[in-house]
Design a protein around this motif. Sequence first.
Motif, short mmCIF file in Angstrom:
data_model
loop_
_atom_site.label_atom_id
_atom_site.label_comp_id
_atom_site.label_asym_id
_atom_site.label_seq_id
_atom_site.Cartn_x
_atom_site.Cartn_y
_atom_site.Cartn_z
N ASP A 40 0.84 -1.19 -0.04
CA ASP A 40 -0.07 -0.08 -0.09
C ASP A 40 0.88 1.30 0.03
O ASP A 40 1.78 1.46 0.82
N ALA A 41 0.52 2.36 -0.90
CA ALA A 41 1.23 3.56 -0.86
C ALA A 41 0.81 4.47 0.06
O ALA A 41 -0.42 4.53 0.34
N PRO A 42 1.79 4.99 0.72
CA PRO A 42 1.17 6.11 1.54
C PRO A 42 0.22 7.20 0.92
O PRO A 42 0.42 7.26 -0.26
N GLU A 43 -0.72 7.82 1.71
CA GLU A 43 -1.68 8.75 1.03
C GLU A 43 -0.56 9.73 0.46
O GLU A 43 0.59 10.25 1.18
N GLY A 44 -0.90 10.18 -0.46
CA GLY A 44 -0.27 11.36 -1.27
C GLY A 44 0.96 11.10 -2.02
O GLY A 44 1.47 11.93 -2.65
N VAL A 45 0.93 9.75 -2.06
CA VAL A 45 1.97 9.01 -3.26
C VAL A 45 1.31 8.78 -4.31
O VAL A 45 0.40 7.93 -4.33
N ALA A 46 1.90 8.87 -5.43
CA ALA A 46 1.43 8.63 -6.92
C ALA A 46 1.24 7.10 -6.98
O ALA A 46 2.31 6.52 -6.51
N GLN A 47 0.36 6.72 -7.27
CA GLN A 47 -0.10 5.26 -7.76
C GLN A 47 -0.34 4.95 -9.13
O GLN A 47 -1.47 4.61 -9.56
N PRO A 48 0.65 5.32 -10.04
CA PRO A 48 -0.01 4.93 -11.46
C PRO A 48 -0.28 3.58 -12.00
O PRO A 48 0.14 2.73 -11.61
N ARG A 49 -1.25 3.72 -12.95
CA ARG A 49 -1.57 2.59 -13.96
C ARG A 49 -0.29 2.51 -14.75
O ARG A 49 -0.06 3.38 -15.39
N THR A 50 0.42 1.18 -14.76
CA THR A 50 1.50 0.99 -15.64
C THR A 50 1.07 0.06 -16.75
O THR A 50 0.61 -1.03 -16.53
N ALA A 51 1.62 0.26 -17.74
CA ALA A 51 1.59 -0.18 -19.12
C ALA A 51 2.88 -0.63 -19.78
O ALA A 51 3.73 0.33 -19.78
N ALA A 52 2.87 -1.41 -20.69
CA ALA A 52 4.20 -1.75 -21.62
C ALA A 52 3.69 -2.05 -22.83
O ALA A 52 2.79 -3.08 -22.93
N GLY A 53 4.41 -1.71 -23.76
CA GLY A 53 4.08 -2.02 -25.24
C GLY A 53 5.42 -2.18 -26.00
O GLY A 53 6.46 -1.90 -25.67
N VAL A 54 5.46 -2.81 -27.28
CA VAL A 54 6.33 -3.37 -27.91
C VAL A 54 6.06 -2.68 -29.46
O VAL A 54 5.13 -2.87 -29.92
#
Length: 157
Positions: free
Chosen positions: A5-19
Motif C-alpha cells: 500500500d502506498a502512503p497517502e499522497g504518493v502517486a500510484q500510476p497505472r502502468t502499461a508496456a508495449g512493444v
Amino acid sequence: MSDFDAPEGVAQPRTAAGVLFFDEADCVLLVKPTYKPGWEIPGGYLHPGETPGEGAAREVKEELGITPPISRLLVADWAPHPTEGDKLLFVFDGGILPVDERAQINPDGVEIGEYAFHAADQIDTLLIPRLARRVHAAIDARSRSATVYLEHGTTHP
C-alpha cells in the motif's frame, strides 16, 4: 497498511508496456482491438509484481501468439489521463520481426481482431494523438539507439 500500500499522497500510476515491431521496410506493427475503435501497439497493463519487460512479453504472447525477444527500452512516458488517473507507459524495441515469426502471428480474437504493418507517416491518422506522439518518439529513439523520457508524449528536458 501492507507492504504494497502506498502512503497517502504518493502517486500510484497505472502502468502499461508495449512493444514496437518492424518489418524489413521499417513499417510498424499495429494491432486493432476488438473492444474499441482505432489501432494500438501490442501491449497492455502490468499485473501486480510484473516488470514492464515481463508485462510487454506476456501481452505480445496473449495478443499475437508469438514470443519474440524484446530488446531495450525506447520510451518511458508519464501520461496522466483526465478520467483514468496517473499512468506510466513503457515502449520497448521488438526489432525487425523475421518472416517466419510474422507467419506465426495469430491475433487472439478476444482483445485483438487484426494486425497490420504501417508506415511511420500513417501513424498520426491511425493512432490517438498521445499514442502517436509516443510511437514517433520511440521510432526516433530507436534510430538514435537512445532511451527517451516523455511527459504526455512530449520530450521533457
